[in-house]
Design a protein around this motif. Structure first.
Motif, PDB file in Angstrom:
ATOM      1  N   ALA A  46       0.861  -1.184   0.000  1.00 26.96           N
ATOM      2  CA  ALA A  46       0.000   0.000   0.000  1.00 26.96           C
ATOM      3  C   ALA A  46       0.897   1.233   0.000  1.00 26.96           C
ATOM      4  O   ALA A  46       1.936   1.258   0.666  1.00 26.96           O
ATOM      5  N   LEU A  47       0.518   2.238  -0.772  1.00 26.74           N
ATOM      6  CA  LEU A  47       1.330   3.443  -0.890  1.00 26.74           C
ATOM      7  C   LEU A  47       0.863   4.510   0.088  1.00 26.74           C
ATOM      8  O   LEU A  47      -0.331   4.736   0.267  1.00 26.74           O
ATOM      9  N   ALA A  48       1.850   5.167   0.732  1.00 27.13           N
ATOM     10  CA  ALA A  48       1.578   6.284   1.637  1.00 27.13           C
ATOM     11  C   ALA A  48       2.207   7.545   1.065  1.00 27.13           C
ATOM     12  O   ALA A  48       3.094   7.490   0.215  1.00 27.13           O
ATOM     13  N   ASP A  49       1.721   8.666   1.548  1.00 25.65           N
ATOM     14  CA  ASP A  49       2.217   9.944   1.056  1.00 25.65           C
ATOM     15  C   ASP A  49       3.741  10.044   1.217  1.00 25.65           C
ATOM     16  O   ASP A  49       4.270   9.799   2.293  1.00 25.65           O
ATOM     17  N   GLY A  50       4.420  10.370   0.116  1.00 22.64           N
ATOM     18  CA  GLY A  50       5.859  10.548   0.161  1.00 22.64           C
ATOM     19  C   GLY A  50       6.665   9.310  -0.126  1.00 22.64           C
ATOM     20  O   GLY A  50       7.901   9.368  -0.113  1.00 22.64           O
ATOM     21  N   ARG A  53      10.567   6.878  20.267  1.00 22.33           N
ATOM     22  CA  ARG A  53       9.190   6.472  19.998  1.00 22.33           C
ATOM     23  C   ARG A  53       8.207   7.439  20.648  1.00 22.33           C
ATOM     24  O   ARG A  53       7.195   7.820  20.045  1.00 22.33           O
ATOM     25  N   GLU A  54       8.507   7.845  21.885  1.00 16.96           N
ATOM     26  CA  GLU A  54       7.628   8.778  22.583  1.00 16.96           C
ATOM     27  C   GLU A  54       7.545  10.112  21.842  1.00 16.96           C
ATOM     28  O   GLU A  54       6.467  10.711  21.736  1.00 16.96           O
ATOM     29  N   GLU A  55       8.695  10.572  21.331  1.00 16.52           N
ATOM     30  CA  GLU A  55       8.696  11.828  20.588  1.00 16.52           C
ATOM     31  C   GLU A  55       7.877  11.703  19.303  1.00 16.52           C
ATOM     32  O   GLU A  55       7.110  12.595  18.946  1.00 16.52           O
ATOM     33  N   LEU A  56       8.023  10.567  18.610  1.00 14.11           N
ATOM     34  CA  LEU A  56       7.263  10.344  17.384  1.00 14.11           C
ATOM     35  C   LEU A  56       5.765  10.321  17.667  1.00 14.11           C
ATOM     36  O   LEU A  56       4.977  10.955  16.947  1.00 14.11           O
ATOM     37  N   VAL A  57       5.361   9.605  18.695  1.00  6.45           N
ATOM     38  CA  VAL A  57       3.942   9.528  19.048  1.00  6.45           C
ATOM     39  C   VAL A  57       3.411  10.918  19.370  1.00  6.45           C
ATOM     40  O   VAL A  57       2.311  11.303  18.938  1.00  6.45           O
ATOM     41  N   ARG A  58       4.192  11.694  20.143  1.00  6.31           N
ATOM     42  CA  ARG A  58       3.758  13.050  20.491  1.00  6.31           C
ATOM     43  C   ARG A  58       3.565  13.908  19.237  1.00  6.31           C
ATOM     44  O   ARG A  58       2.564  14.613  19.107  1.00  6.31           O
ATOM     45  N   LEU A  59       4.523  13.820  18.318  1.00  7.94           N
ATOM     46  CA  LEU A  59       4.448  14.632  17.111  1.00  7.94           C
ATOM     47  C   LEU A  59       3.324  14.171  16.185  1.00  7.94           C
ATOM     48  O   LEU A  59       2.640  14.991  15.567  1.00  7.94           O
ATOM     49  N   PHE A  60       3.111  12.849  16.086  1.00  8.68           N
ATOM     50  CA  PHE A  60       1.998  12.351  15.265  1.00  8.68           C
ATOM     51  C   PHE A  60       0.662  12.790  15.848  1.00  8.68           C
ATOM     52  O   PHE A  60      -0.264  13.119  15.113  1.00  8.68           O
ATOM     53  N   ASN A  83       0.017  13.404  10.167  1.00  7.20           N
ATOM     54  CA  ASN A  83       0.630  13.904   8.927  1.00  7.20           C
ATOM     55  C   ASN A  83       2.129  13.611   8.941  1.00  7.20           C
ATOM     56  O   ASN A  83       2.889  14.234   9.683  1.00  7.20           O
ATOM     57  N   VAL A  84       2.549  12.639   8.127  1.00  2.00           N
ATOM     58  CA  VAL A  84       3.954  12.213   8.120  1.00  2.00           C
ATOM     59  C   VAL A  84       4.868  13.356   7.690  1.00  2.00           C
ATOM     60  O   VAL A  84       5.936  13.561   8.277  1.00  2.00           O
ATOM     61  N   SER A  85       4.476  14.100   6.671  1.00  3.87           N
ATOM     62  CA  SER A  85       5.305  15.203   6.186  1.00  3.87           C
ATOM     63  C   SER A  85       5.505  16.262   7.259  1.00  3.87           C
ATOM     64  O   SER A  85       6.603  16.796   7.427  1.00  3.87           O
ATOM     65  N   ALA A  86       4.427  16.571   7.996  1.00 10.44           N
ATOM     66  CA  ALA A  86       4.533  17.583   9.054  1.00 10.44           C
ATOM     67  C   ALA A  86       5.447  17.110  10.171  1.00 10.44           C
ATOM     68  O   ALA A  86       6.236  17.894  10.728  1.00 10.44           O
ATOM     69  N   VAL A  87       5.382  15.823  10.511  1.00  5.63           N
ATOM     70  CA  VAL A  87       6.271  15.268  11.537  1.00  5.63           C
ATOM     71  C   VAL A  87       7.717  15.343  11.070  1.00  5.63           C
ATOM     72  O   VAL A  87       8.622  15.714  11.832  1.00  5.63           O
ATOM     73  N   ALA A  88       7.953  14.997   9.809  1.00  6.06           N
ATOM     74  CA  ALA A  88       9.312  15.067   9.263  1.00  6.06           C
ATOM     75  C   ALA A  88       9.849  16.487   9.317  1.00  6.06           C
ATOM     76  O   ALA A  88      11.010  16.714   9.680  1.00  6.06           O
ATOM     77  N   ARG A  89       9.003  17.465   8.966  1.00  2.22           N
ATOM     78  CA  ARG A  89       9.437  18.862   9.026  1.00  2.22           C
ATOM     79  C   ARG A  89       9.770  19.268  10.447  1.00  2.22           C
ATOM     80  O   ARG A  89      10.770  19.953  10.692  1.00  2.22           O
ATOM     81  N   ALA A  90       8.930  18.860  11.400  1.00  2.00           N
ATOM     82  CA  ALA A  90       9.155  19.223  12.802  1.00  2.00           C
ATOM     83  C   ALA A  90      10.464  18.645  13.329  1.00  2.00           C
ATOM     84  O   ALA A  90      11.122  19.250  14.173  1.00  2.00           O
ATOM     85  N   MET A  91      10.848  17.463  12.823  1.00  2.00           N
ATOM     86  CA  MET A  91      12.074  16.808  13.281  1.00  2.00           C
ATOM     87  C   MET A  91      13.286  17.173  12.432  1.00  2.00           C
ATOM     88  O   MET A  91      14.410  16.799  12.772  1.00  2.00           O
ATOM     89  N   GLY A  92      13.040  17.879  11.311  1.00  2.00           N
ATOM     90  CA  GLY A  92      14.152  18.205  10.420  1.00  2.00           C
ATOM     91  C   GLY A  92      14.710  16.982   9.723  1.00  2.00           C
ATOM     92  O   GLY A  92      15.901  16.899   9.424  1.00  2.00           O
ATOM     93  N   ARG A 107      10.769   4.935   8.145  1.00  2.00           N
ATOM     94  CA  ARG A 107      11.527   3.792   8.674  1.00  2.00           C
ATOM     95  C   ARG A 107      11.301   3.648  10.173  1.00  2.00           C
ATOM     96  O   ARG A 107      11.143   2.543  10.690  1.00  2.00           O
ATOM     97  N   TRP A 108      11.283   4.776  10.881  1.00  2.00           N
ATOM     98  CA  TRP A 108      11.019   4.716  12.316  1.00  2.00           C
ATOM     99  C   TRP A 108       9.595   4.232  12.589  1.00  2.00           C
ATOM    100  O   TRP A 108       9.358   3.485  13.547  1.00  2.00           O
ATOM    101  N   MET A 109       8.631   4.664  11.764  1.00  2.00           N
ATOM    102  CA  MET A 109       7.259   4.180  11.928  1.00  2.00           C
ATOM    103  C   MET A 109       7.206   2.668  11.842  1.00  2.00           C
ATOM    104  O   MET A 109       6.544   1.997  12.650  1.00  2.00           O
ATOM    105  N   LYS A 110       7.927   2.121  10.855  1.00  2.00           N
ATOM    106  CA  LYS A 110       7.944   0.671  10.669  1.00  2.00           C
ATOM    107  C   LYS A 110       8.612  -0.018  11.856  1.00  2.00           C
ATOM    108  O   LYS A 110       8.137  -1.037  12.359  1.00  2.00           O
ATOM    109  N   ARG A 111       9.725   0.578  12.322  1.00  2.00           N
ATOM    110  CA  ARG A 111      10.474  -0.030  13.429  1.00  2.00           C
ATOM    111  C   ARG A 111       9.644  -0.066  14.707  1.00  2.00           C
ATOM    112  O   ARG A 111       9.651  -1.059  15.449  1.00  2.00           O
ATOM    113  N   TYR A 112       8.905   1.022  14.980  1.00  2.00           N
ATOM    114  CA  TYR A 112       8.190   1.121  16.256  1.00  2.00           C
ATOM    115  C   TYR A 112       6.701   0.803  16.135  1.00  2.00           C
ATOM    116  O   TYR A 112       5.949   0.961  17.099  1.00  2.00           O
ATOM    117  N   GLY A 113       6.285   0.337  14.948  1.00  2.00           N
ATOM    118  CA  GLY A 113       4.891  -0.061  14.777  1.00  2.00           C
ATOM    119  C   GLY A 113       3.910   1.078  14.939  1.00  2.00           C
ATOM    120  O   GLY A 113       2.841   0.918  15.537  1.00  2.00           O
TER     121      GLY A 113
END
Length: 464
Positions: free
Chosen positions: A114-118, A420-427, A433-442, A450-456
């Protein structure tokens, strides 16, 4: 079907004829690594149920049925019937069609996904990016090919519809005399944009660039406005100054936020009166100059703090354009790179080519230094390749997951549960929004994926 034969692929308008922007899924052909100067292409998937992807003797986009598009690329590493993108329960998926060299999504081999944005899709030596929904105008053609062309306006090529509209507006504004303010992070190509504005303006005078931060405070006015011989102790001859040197042309004021208050007042007078008074002169001299200014600082905040004149800010910002960092326009990576390859390789640029693993690594990298970092990486890689194919060995350590010791230590501190906690907070904050999370983390979207896949982590869980 060619890019000019687009009648049957137009996005659907609503019954009321609304021409406002609509959101549409897009497939972006970003790079053919065996010939990186080949045009990029933007394909609207609106109204389509299937896209067949494969090798052809020449690039083509053919409507097979009302809801199926066939895309052919001149890529010897692709199979004739390589893969298909289809809709399943409202979502686009990609499925390998038994190709010889396989299909990759975000660097991983897949038979179906399945394809996701980006998502980065790799078929043979051709790279696509899938975007789930970008704003396009209803009248936009369904197939748009975009090529870097140094003869026109290098730096103003993009696959992103919103940025394309901004560049089209800029091309119109360039032909006027309105001052333009270019903003963006360090290294995003502000001077390249200023040169493009000058090229599009048709002004017969010179393009003159000045770094305001590098001007000695005691000589700012003399450098900008000129001086008469004897005006001060070192004035041994008449000097016209940089403003008059750009008469009938363009004056690019880089790092305008560094200009000190006395020089700000003098520059304001030039903008208002269209004349300069050289130091030591008794009468002003008329000038016809287009001003383009650039900064990576927040001038509005400087105005509020009283360190930059509000009246000068409003004069300089007749038209504003903000340049996106590379991590937010990864689709344009090779449109940006084309001009840099040409600059370093010259006449040999047409022979440039990349191994897919090298191209993949560069797509995955966030390029925190933006185009400036990209230029450094490409310059070194092309030199090390010696006219041959650029491989992973010609790229910096990050391309081979070989971070310097201090970076590795920092990465370890950021691994595991805290990350993982930081990712969950940002999501949660950005509603999945994956793009917005990526922007927030630089970070690049692929790194976050890849981190989404690693941490489910499932972004859909945060969209409610």
């Amino acid at each position: 079907m060619t890019s000019s034969d687009t009648k049957t692929l137009s996005p659907t308008r609503d019954a009321g004829g609304d021409r406002a922007a609509i959101r549409a899924p897009l497939l972006l052909l970003c790079l053919e690594s065996h010939r990186p100067f080949a045009p990029a292409a933007r394909l609207s998937l609106a109204g389509l149920d299937e896209v067949a992807l494969g090798r052809g003797s020449a690039r083509s986009f053919e409507r097979v049925t009302s809801r199926k598009l066939a895309v052919r690329v001149d890529d010897a590493w692709m199979s004739t019937n390589h893969a298909r993108i289809g809709k399943v329960l409202g979502r686009f998926t990609i499925e390998d069609s038994g190709s010889k060299n396989g299909t990759r999504v975000n660097g991983e081999p897949v038979t179906r996904a399945a394809l996701a944005d980006g998502d980065l899709i790799e078929l043979g030596r051709t790279f696509f990016v899938f975007r789930e929904g970008l704003e396009i105008a209803p009248e936009d053609p369904p197939v748009v090919e975009v090529a870097w062309d140094k003869a026109k306006a290098p730096g103003l090529a993009t696959l992103l519809p919103s940025l394309s509209r901004a560049y089209e507006t800029l091309a119109v504004i360039a032909r006027a005399t309105l001052p333009i303010l270019v903003t963006g992070e360090t290294g995003t190509g502000k001077e390249v944009t200023a040169r493009a504005i000058h090229a599009l303006s048709g002004r017969p005078g010179a393009y003159v660039a000045v770094n305001c931060g590098a001007l000695p405070e005691s000589l700012v006015e003399a450098e900008l406005f000129g001086h008469r011989r004897g005006a001060f102790s070192d004035a041994k001859e008449d000097r016209p100054g940089l403003v008059r040197a750009a008469d009938r042309g363009t004056l690019f004021l880089d790092e305008i936020g560094e200009l000190r208050p006395p020089a700000q007042a003098a520059l304001l007078r030039v903008l208002e009166e269209r004349e300069v008074r050289p130091i030591g002169a008794t009468s002003p001299v008329k000038v016809d100059v287009r001003f383009v200014s650039a900064t990576n600082r927040g001038l509005e905040r400087m105005v509020e703090a009283g360190t930059f004149r509000a009246d000068l800010f409003h004069r300089l910002a007749g038209h504003r354009i903000e340049l996106l960092p590379l991590r937010e326009r990864r689709e344009d990576l090779w449109l940006v790179a084309a001009s840099l390859i040409e600059r370093h390789a010259g006449a040999e640029a047409v022979r440039a080519r990349l191994h897919p693993s090298a191209a993949r690594a560069m797509f995955e990298h966030a390029f925190p230094g933006n185009a400036r970092e990209l230029e450094k990486v490409l310059g070194a890689a092309l030199a090390l390749a010696g006219g041959g194919e650029v491989t992973l060995d010609h790229l910096p350590p990050w391309a081979r997951d070989e971070a310097p010791a201090e970076e590795s230590a920092a990465a370890k501190d950021h691994e595991g549960e805290p990350l993982r906690e930081e990712l969950v907070r940002l999501f949660r904050e950005h509603k999945g929004n994956v793009s917005a999370v990526a922007r927030a983390m630089g970070k690049a979207r692929m790194q976050v994926q890849r981190w989404m896949k690693r941490y489910g982590i499932e972004p859909d869980a945060f969209k409610k």
